[in-house]
Design a protein around this motif. Structure first.
Motif, PDB file in Angstrom:
ATOM      1  N   ILE A 189       0.882  -1.161  -0.074  1.00  0.00           N
ATOM      2  CA  ILE A 189      -0.038   0.092  -0.028  1.00  0.00           C
ATOM      3  C   ILE A 189       1.001   1.167  -0.026  1.00  0.00           C
ATOM      4  CG2 ILE A 189      -1.867   1.383   1.213  1.00  0.00           C
ATOM      5  CD1 ILE A 189      -2.744  -1.297   2.540  1.00  0.00           C
ATOM      6  N   SER A 190       0.580   2.011  -0.954  1.00  0.00           N
ATOM      7  CA  SER A 190       1.214   3.405  -0.754  1.00  0.00           C
ATOM      8  C   SER A 190       0.216   4.459  -0.970  1.00  0.00           C
ATOM      9  CB  SER A 190       1.954   3.628  -2.117  1.00  0.00           C
ATOM     10  OG  SER A 190       3.156   2.786  -2.470  1.00  0.00           O
ATOM     11  N   GLY A 191       0.435   5.420  -0.385  1.00  0.00           N
ATOM     12  CA  GLY A 191      -0.385   6.857  -0.065  1.00  0.00           C
ATOM     13  C   GLY A 191       0.146   8.015  -0.453  1.00  0.00           C
ATOM     14  N   ILE A 192      -0.616   8.952  -1.370  1.00  0.00           N
ATOM     15  CA  ILE A 192      -0.282  10.091  -1.830  1.00  0.00           C
ATOM     16  C   ILE A 192      -1.126  11.236  -1.303  1.00  0.00           C
ATOM     17  CG2 ILE A 192       0.124  11.292  -4.099  1.00  0.00           C
ATOM     18  CD1 ILE A 192       0.330   8.784  -5.444  1.00  0.00           C
ATOM     19  N   THR A 193      -0.553  12.119  -0.587  1.00  0.00           N
ATOM     20  CA  THR A 193      -1.404  13.236   0.021  1.00  0.00           C
ATOM     21  C   THR A 193      -1.410  14.398  -0.940  1.00  0.00           C
ATOM     22  OG1 THR A 193      -0.749  12.724   2.107  1.00  0.00           O
ATOM     23  CG2 THR A 193      -1.716  14.755   2.119  1.00  0.00           C
ATOM     24  N   PHE A 194      -2.578  14.709  -1.370  1.00  0.00           N
ATOM     25  CA  PHE A 194      -2.803  16.032  -2.071  1.00  0.00           C
ATOM     26  C   PHE A 194      -3.445  17.326  -1.324  1.00  0.00           C
ATOM     27  CE2 PHE A 194      -2.717  12.739  -5.097  1.00  0.00           C
ATOM     28  CZ  PHE A 194      -2.371  13.195  -6.107  1.00  0.00           C
ATOM     29  N   THR A 200       1.918  16.746  -1.227  1.00  0.00           N
ATOM     30  CA  THR A 200       2.744  17.282  -0.117  1.00  0.00           C
ATOM     31  C   THR A 200       3.497  15.963   0.414  1.00  0.00           C
ATOM     32  OG1 THR A 200       0.808  16.875   1.238  1.00  0.00           O
ATOM     33  CG2 THR A 200       1.288  18.995   0.448  1.00  0.00           C
ATOM     34  N   LYS A 201       2.897  14.819   0.163  1.00  0.00           N
ATOM     35  CA  LYS A 201       3.575  13.589   0.809  1.00  0.00           C
ATOM     36  C   LYS A 201       3.519  12.224   0.041  1.00  0.00           C
ATOM     37  CE  LYS A 201       4.362  11.473   5.369  1.00  0.00           C
ATOM     38  NZ  LYS A 201       3.751  11.354   6.565  1.00  0.00           N
ATOM     39  N   VAL A 202       4.353  11.620  -0.293  1.00  0.00           N
ATOM     40  CA  VAL A 202       4.191  10.242  -0.833  1.00  0.00           C
ATOM     41  C   VAL A 202       4.925   9.283  -0.052  1.00  0.00           C
ATOM     42  CG1 VAL A 202       4.837   8.703  -2.774  1.00  0.00           C
ATOM     43  CG2 VAL A 202       4.399  11.194  -3.139  1.00  0.00           C
ATOM     44  N   ASP A 203       3.694   8.410   0.431  1.00  0.00           N
ATOM     45  CA  ASP A 203       4.254   7.210   1.566  1.00  0.00           C
ATOM     46  C   ASP A 203       4.308   5.945   0.843  1.00  0.00           C
ATOM     47  OD1 ASP A 203       4.456   8.821   3.936  1.00  0.00           O
ATOM     48  OD2 ASP A 203       2.241   8.749   4.167  1.00  0.00           O
ATOM     49  N   THR A 204       5.517   5.578   0.706  1.00  0.00           N
ATOM     50  CA  THR A 204       6.017   4.113   0.047  1.00  0.00           C
ATOM     51  C   THR A 204       6.755   3.096   1.109  1.00  0.00           C
ATOM     52  OG1 THR A 204       7.924   4.483  -0.830  1.00  0.00           O
ATOM     53  CG2 THR A 204       5.955   5.128  -2.274  1.00  0.00           C
ATOM     54  N   VAL A 256      13.718  18.202   0.214  1.00  0.00           N
ATOM     55  CA  VAL A 256      13.832  16.892   0.298  1.00  0.00           C
ATOM     56  C   VAL A 256      12.533  16.371   0.053  1.00  0.00           C
ATOM     57  CG1 VAL A 256      14.443  15.048   2.119  1.00  0.00           C
ATOM     58  CG2 VAL A 256      15.993  16.855   1.661  1.00  0.00           C
ATOM     59  N   LYS A 257      11.476  16.850   0.624  1.00  0.00           N
ATOM     60  CA  LYS A 257      10.276  16.192   0.646  1.00  0.00           C
ATOM     61  C   LYS A 257       9.701  16.137  -0.857  1.00  0.00           C
ATOM     62  CE  LYS A 257       6.876  17.207   3.436  1.00  0.00           C
ATOM     63  NZ  LYS A 257       5.898  18.068   4.285  1.00  0.00           N
ATOM     64  N   ALA A 258      10.298  17.229  -1.770  1.00  0.00           N
ATOM     65  CA  ALA A 258       9.830  17.113  -3.095  1.00  0.00           C
ATOM     66  C   ALA A 258      10.597  15.960  -3.791  1.00  0.00           C
ATOM     67  CB  ALA A 258      10.316  18.493  -3.709  1.00  0.00           C
ATOM     68  N   GLU A 259      11.820  15.854  -3.539  1.00  0.00           N
ATOM     69  CA  GLU A 259      12.823  14.949  -4.101  1.00  0.00           C
ATOM     70  C   GLU A 259      11.918  13.625  -3.850  1.00  0.00           C
ATOM     71  OE1 GLU A 259      15.543  14.564  -5.855  1.00  0.00           O
ATOM     72  OE2 GLU A 259      15.798  16.784  -6.319  1.00  0.00           O
ATOM     73  N   GLN A 260      11.621  13.347  -2.437  1.00  0.00           N
ATOM     74  CA  GLN A 260      11.198  11.991  -2.029  1.00  0.00           C
ATOM     75  C   GLN A 260       9.961  11.776  -2.755  1.00  0.00           C
ATOM     76  OE1 GLN A 260       9.426  12.257   1.732  1.00  0.00           O
ATOM     77  NE2 GLN A 260       9.520  10.140   2.207  1.00  0.00           N
ATOM     78  N   ALA A 261       8.900  12.785  -2.831  1.00  0.00           N
ATOM     79  CA  ALA A 261       7.798  12.591  -3.600  1.00  0.00           C
ATOM     80  C   ALA A 261       7.908  12.033  -4.987  1.00  0.00           C
ATOM     81  CB  ALA A 261       7.198  13.711  -3.444  1.00  0.00           C
ATOM     82  N   VAL A 290       4.446  19.675  -3.884  1.00  0.00           N
ATOM     83  CA  VAL A 290       5.102  19.447  -5.389  1.00  0.00           C
ATOM     84  C   VAL A 290       3.939  19.606  -6.393  1.00  0.00           C
ATOM     85  CG1 VAL A 290       6.019  17.648  -6.864  1.00  0.00           C
ATOM     86  CG2 VAL A 290       6.561  17.730  -4.700  1.00  0.00           C
ATOM     87  N   ASN A 291       4.251  20.458  -7.351  1.00  0.00           N
ATOM     88  CA  ASN A 291       3.130  20.706  -8.419  1.00  0.00           C
ATOM     89  C   ASN A 291       3.653  19.960  -9.837  1.00  0.00           C
ATOM     90  OD1 ASN A 291       5.241  22.303  -9.674  1.00  0.00           O
ATOM     91  ND2 ASN A 291       4.930  24.263  -8.603  1.00  0.00           N
ATOM     92  N   ALA A 292       2.442  20.381 -10.607  1.00  0.00           N
ATOM     93  CA  ALA A 292       2.523  19.487 -12.074  1.00  0.00           C
ATOM     94  C   ALA A 292       3.877  20.070 -12.857  1.00  0.00           C
ATOM     95  CB  ALA A 292       1.230  19.938 -12.773  1.00  0.00           C
TER      96      ALA A 292
END
Length: 646
Positions: A189-194, A200-204, A256-261, A290-292
């Protein structure tokens, strides 16, 4: 085009048969236009396009084969056509009808309705838009509401990782806030927060272990500082703990959050099955999302390196014949176009402006197919283009032919005559005008033309639509209608007076033996006012304009013109006189003499009739002399032959 927009004409004067045929076609999802008479059928196709037709062979005034020929020649083109008949059951007749009209089938009644429907289903399938899954359907909605977008996502149970960029783009465009849950086939399961469309966050599974490496790589943290963090804090929200310990700045955390996402998303973009669901939530997160724009280079990298041509062909299969329109975010200097996607595709941007279909671009430009689809996909993801809901109409040439016929018919008619051409009476009621105009506009409005329609098509459509619209405006506005009628009466009166003056002058010339001069003037008078007197005078001039024998074509033309004269007016001296001239031209001297005598009986002062009678007497005498001379010569010849034998 939706199936319900495809129009099939059903023409049958038998009410029960027509109803059964129409009902079968309607149940199949097509639109039906019914007609019991030929005139109704022709009026219907003048107002709107017809894509197929079912014609009964036995119709009043014109049989089905003649009607089919008329439809084929002007307004129907090569559309599928089927004959039905309860009378003509001869096989040779059926084959001849099919050959003459290029019909697909000839059914005798009772008609096998299933077989009939199958013909139209098969032959018209290319006009029907394939149903789109909700996600792909958003490719054609440039300004879809947030509700529409989220509803499309709710209805999707499974996608592949290659579809995920489109899902993310949809959520970003809708500026939605919430969680996108992504589940792999293995259960990961992965989660992407919008937040307002930004990520704002990608959990993997790899998120936690990734942060330290990124901080060290970017120079925000040393390996030693990271290793000195307690194990518990390394497993939790590492960035939050590092900020609290004053080991990194909030700015470093955002980078770093942007790079991580981006890195986390990249791991999800694989051609493997995924299950997704989006849960709208109110989320408070002050970190920079992180934007388009930040994701676009990564989208491009995935497209260029991972996705192959077969995937693109499957993804865009249902959109190949839909025009590509400028999307809400299109600009010639957009970030996407600066990534080099169009470097090997000359004039790509210019072709996008032309709003062609995928097939049209590939056929006309000869682009490398895979390179084109890769560029197109990134352009579509960023909403630079969207697809038209309807397929490109494939019968533009047929539409042009139909409109040319209509233009030729209406451009010289007045408003009353125009709507009479479309099926109303000579003095139509406003409601009838409104009904016909509404149907006409729905099928022929310039706004429904495809962008790549030729200039000739556009000009013809605009001319026809403008003429019919002006006529509609006059006939539905009481004041304008009254003024037009009044003006027409005045114009007709002026034309009549002018025609009378020209005709009087022409008759003077005609009686002086100047028939050629009179003919030119009488043709002008006839065009201005084709009344009975002008018809008769024109015929007189046509017959007298020839010094020798009157050509058969002229005699035939005069005969047709004289047929326009009513029976009451055929008792006038002038009509009887011209009738006598026509008989004389045809060698019927007895008939001519009889007509001229009648003319003189009605008008004893008709000098031209007296002259023609005298001319006839001389012609008869000459004919009699020639006959006597011929007979005498024959007798003498036979006598000499007998003497020679002795």
């Amino acid at each position: 085009m939706k199936k319900g927009e495809i129009n099939i004409l059903v023409v049958d004067d038998d009410d029960s048969s027509r109803a059964a045929l129409a009902e079968a076609i309607k149940r199949a999802g097509f639109r039906v236009t019914e007609a019991s008479k030929v005139e109704e059928a022709l009026n219907a196709v003048r107002i709107k396009p017809v894509h197929g037709a079912i014609l009964d062979c036995m119709l009043p005034r014109m049989n089905g084969i003649q009607l089919a020929t008329e439809l084929r020649s002007s307004r129907f083109g090569n559309g599928p056509l089927v004959f039905v008949s309860g009378i003509f059951k001869d096989r040779a007749f059926a084959q001849d009808a099919i050959k003459k009209t290029k019909a697909l089938e000839y059914f005798t009644k009772p008609v096998p309705l299933n077989a009939l429907v199958e013909i139209f289903e098969d032959k018209l399938k290319d006009l029907i838009d394939a149903p789109k899954v909700p996600l792909h359907a958003l490719l054609s909605k440039p300004y879809a509401s947030n509700r529409e977008r989220l509803k499309a996502l709710e209805s999707i149970e499974e996608i592949t990782g290659f579809d995920l960029p489109l899902v993310i783009s949809i959520i970003m465009d809708s500026e939605s806030t919430g969680f996108l849950n992504v589940v792999t086939k293995e259960g990961d399961i992965s989660g992407i927060t919008f937040v307002k469309g930004g990520i704002t966050k990608v959990d993997t599974a790899e998120s936690g272990s990734m942060v330290g490496g990124l901080l060290i790589k970017k120079g925000f943290l040393t390996q030693k500082d990271f290793e000195e963090l307690p194990e518990k804090k390394r497993r939790g929200d590492v960035l939050k703990h590092l900020i609290n310990e004053s080991l990194i700045s909030p700015h470093a955390a955002d980078v770093v959050k942007a790079e991580q996402a981006i890195h986390g998303l990249r791991g999800l973009f694989k051609n493997v099955p995924l299950q997704i669901n989006f849960v709208p939530e109110r989320i408070r997160d002050k970190s920079t999302p992180v934007n388009a724009t930040q994701l676009t280079p990564m989208f491009n990298e995935i497209i260029q390196q991972e996705i192959s041509l077969p995937w693109f062909e499957k993804f865009y299969h249902d959109w190949l014949d839909h025009p590509m329109r400028m999307g809400p975010d299109f600009s010639d200097d957009h970030q996407v176009l600066k990534l080099g996607v169009a470097d090997d595709l000359p004039n790509l941007v210019e072709n996008l402006h032309k709003e062609l279909t995928i097939n049209e671009v590939l056929d006309e430009q000869g682009y490398d197919k895979e390179k084109f689809f890769k560029a197109l996909h990134l352009i579509a993801l960023r909403r630079l283009i969207v697809f038209d809901d309807a397929k490109r109409t494939k019968n533009l040439e047929e539409q042009l032919a139909r409109l040319k016929v209509i233009l030729k018919e209406v451009e010289k008619k007045n408003p009353f005559q125009i709507f009479e051409y479309f099926g109303t009476g000579p003095n139509p009621h406003v409601k009838d005008v409104e009904r016909i105009y509404k149907e006409f506009a729905r099928a022929n409005h310039p706004d429904i033309l495809p962008p790549n329609a030729t200039e000739e098509v556009k000009q013809t459509v605009h001319k026809v639509y403008a003429i019919v619209s002006d006529a509609y405006d006059i006939l539905t506005n009481e004041g304008k209608r009254e003024r037009f009628v009044s003006g027409q009466r005045q114009q007709e009166a002026e034309k009549q007076l002018r025609a009378e003056g020209i005709a009087e002058e022409a008759l003077v010339q005609l009686r002086r033996g100047r028939a050629s001069v009179a003919l030119e003037k009488l043709e002008e008078a006839y065009k201005l006012h084709p009344c009975t007197a002008n018809v008769i005078s024109l015929c007189w001039a046509k017959l007298k304009a020839h010094t020798g024998d009157v050509p058969y074509e002229v005699q035939k033309e005069v005969g047709h013109l004289l047929e326009q004269v009513t029976h009451e007016d055929r008792r006038s001296p002038n009509y009887l006189f011209v009738s006598g001239l026509l008989k004389k031209a045809g060698g019927d001297y007895e008939g001519a003499h009889a007509q001229l005598d009648k003319a003189l009986a009605l008008d004893p002062n008709f000098l031209d009739a007296r002259r023609e009678i005298s001319s006839l007497k001389r012609a008869k005498a000459t004919s009699a002399d020639n006959t006597f001379t011929g007979e005498l010569t024959s007798i003498v010849g036979r006598l000499f032959k007998k003497q020679a034998k002795k």
